[in-house]
Design a protein around this motif. Structure first.
Motif, PDB file in Angstrom:
ATOM      1  N   GLN A   6       0.961  -1.062   0.023  1.00  0.00           N
ATOM      2  CA  GLN A   6       0.055   0.050   0.099  1.00  0.00           C
ATOM      3  C   GLN A   6       0.871   1.155  -0.041  1.00  0.00           C
ATOM      4  O   GLN A   6       1.769   1.141   0.828  1.00  0.00           O
ATOM      5  CB  GLN A   6      -0.799  -0.148   1.238  1.00  0.00           C
ATOM      6  CG  GLN A   6      -1.869  -1.086   1.275  1.00  0.00           C
ATOM      7  CD  GLN A   6      -2.672  -1.383   0.266  1.00  0.00           C
ATOM      8  OE1 GLN A   6      -3.545  -0.342  -0.098  1.00  0.00           O
ATOM      9  NE2 GLN A   6      -2.734  -2.550  -0.501  1.00  0.00           N
ATOM     10  N   LEU A   8       0.541   5.078   0.654  1.00  0.00           N
ATOM     11  CA  LEU A   8       0.002   6.496   1.299  1.00  0.00           C
ATOM     12  C   LEU A   8       0.568   7.676   0.796  1.00  0.00           C
ATOM     13  O   LEU A   8       1.692   7.805   1.013  1.00  0.00           O
ATOM     14  CB  LEU A   8      -0.061   6.454   2.764  1.00  0.00           C
ATOM     15  CG  LEU A   8      -0.621   5.176   3.335  1.00  0.00           C
ATOM     16  CD1 LEU A   8      -0.526   5.092   4.778  1.00  0.00           C
ATOM     17  CD2 LEU A   8      -1.773   4.630   2.844  1.00  0.00           C
ATOM     18  N   ASP A  71      -6.754   4.366   4.827  1.00  0.00           N
ATOM     19  CA  ASP A  71      -7.664   5.236   4.199  1.00  0.00           C
ATOM     20  C   ASP A  71      -7.896   6.433   5.250  1.00  0.00           C
ATOM     21  O   ASP A  71      -7.707   7.568   4.912  1.00  0.00           O
ATOM     22  CB  ASP A  71      -8.992   4.843   3.809  1.00  0.00           C
ATOM     23  CG  ASP A  71      -8.791   3.861   2.539  1.00  0.00           C
ATOM     24  OD1 ASP A  71      -7.637   4.009   1.620  1.00  0.00           O
ATOM     25  OD2 ASP A  71      -9.768   3.072   2.298  1.00  0.00           O
ATOM     26  N   ARG A  81      -4.793   6.782  -0.359  1.00  0.00           N
ATOM     27  CA  ARG A  81      -4.159   5.330  -0.384  1.00  0.00           C
ATOM     28  C   ARG A  81      -4.115   4.814  -1.645  1.00  0.00           C
ATOM     29  O   ARG A  81      -5.325   4.870  -2.764  1.00  0.00           O
ATOM     30  CB  ARG A  81      -4.707   4.220   0.663  1.00  0.00           C
ATOM     31  CG  ARG A  81      -4.098   3.148   0.424  1.00  0.00           C
ATOM     32  CD  ARG A  81      -4.944   2.022   1.441  1.00  0.00           C
ATOM     33  NE  ARG A  81      -6.546   1.835   1.055  1.00  0.00           N
ATOM     34  CZ  ARG A  81      -7.035   1.167   0.600  1.00  0.00           C
ATOM     35  NH1 ARG A  81      -5.972   0.250  -0.375  1.00  0.00           N
ATOM     36  NH2 ARG A  81      -8.283   0.771   0.276  1.00  0.00           N
TER      37      ARG A  81
END
Length: 84
Positions: A6, A8, A71, A81
């Motif tokens: 992920q 960010l 999120d 994200r």
């Protein structure tokens, strides 16, 4: 389970570092969390750079609740994200 890294994305370094610290405190099992500067494609101006917090998935993959928390953390700092 989602086992994708992920990302960010944030407009400034302070926000990215704050979220990285929060993630480390909340989920120490995630290990080292990277904070990196990422210039927007085609942009030469340093002001157009974004800051990215890269988070590898936990051993069992991401749960929907964890992705929701990512999120929320991103949103709280005017970020978002993405999956890598």
């Amino acid at each position: 389970m989602n086992d994708t890294r992920q990302l960010l994305v944030f407009p400034d370094r302070d926000a990215a570092e704050e979220v990285a610290e929060e993630l480390s405190a909340r989920w120490p099992e995630l290990g080292d969390i990277e904070v990196a500067r990422d210039a927007l494609a085609g942009e030469d101006d340093a002001e157009d750079a974004q800051w990215v917090v890269a988070v590898d998935p936990p051993e069992d993959g991401w749960t929907p609740a964890q992705l929701g928390a990512l999120d929320a953390l991103a949103s709280d700092q005017d970020g978002w994200r993405e999956e890598s």
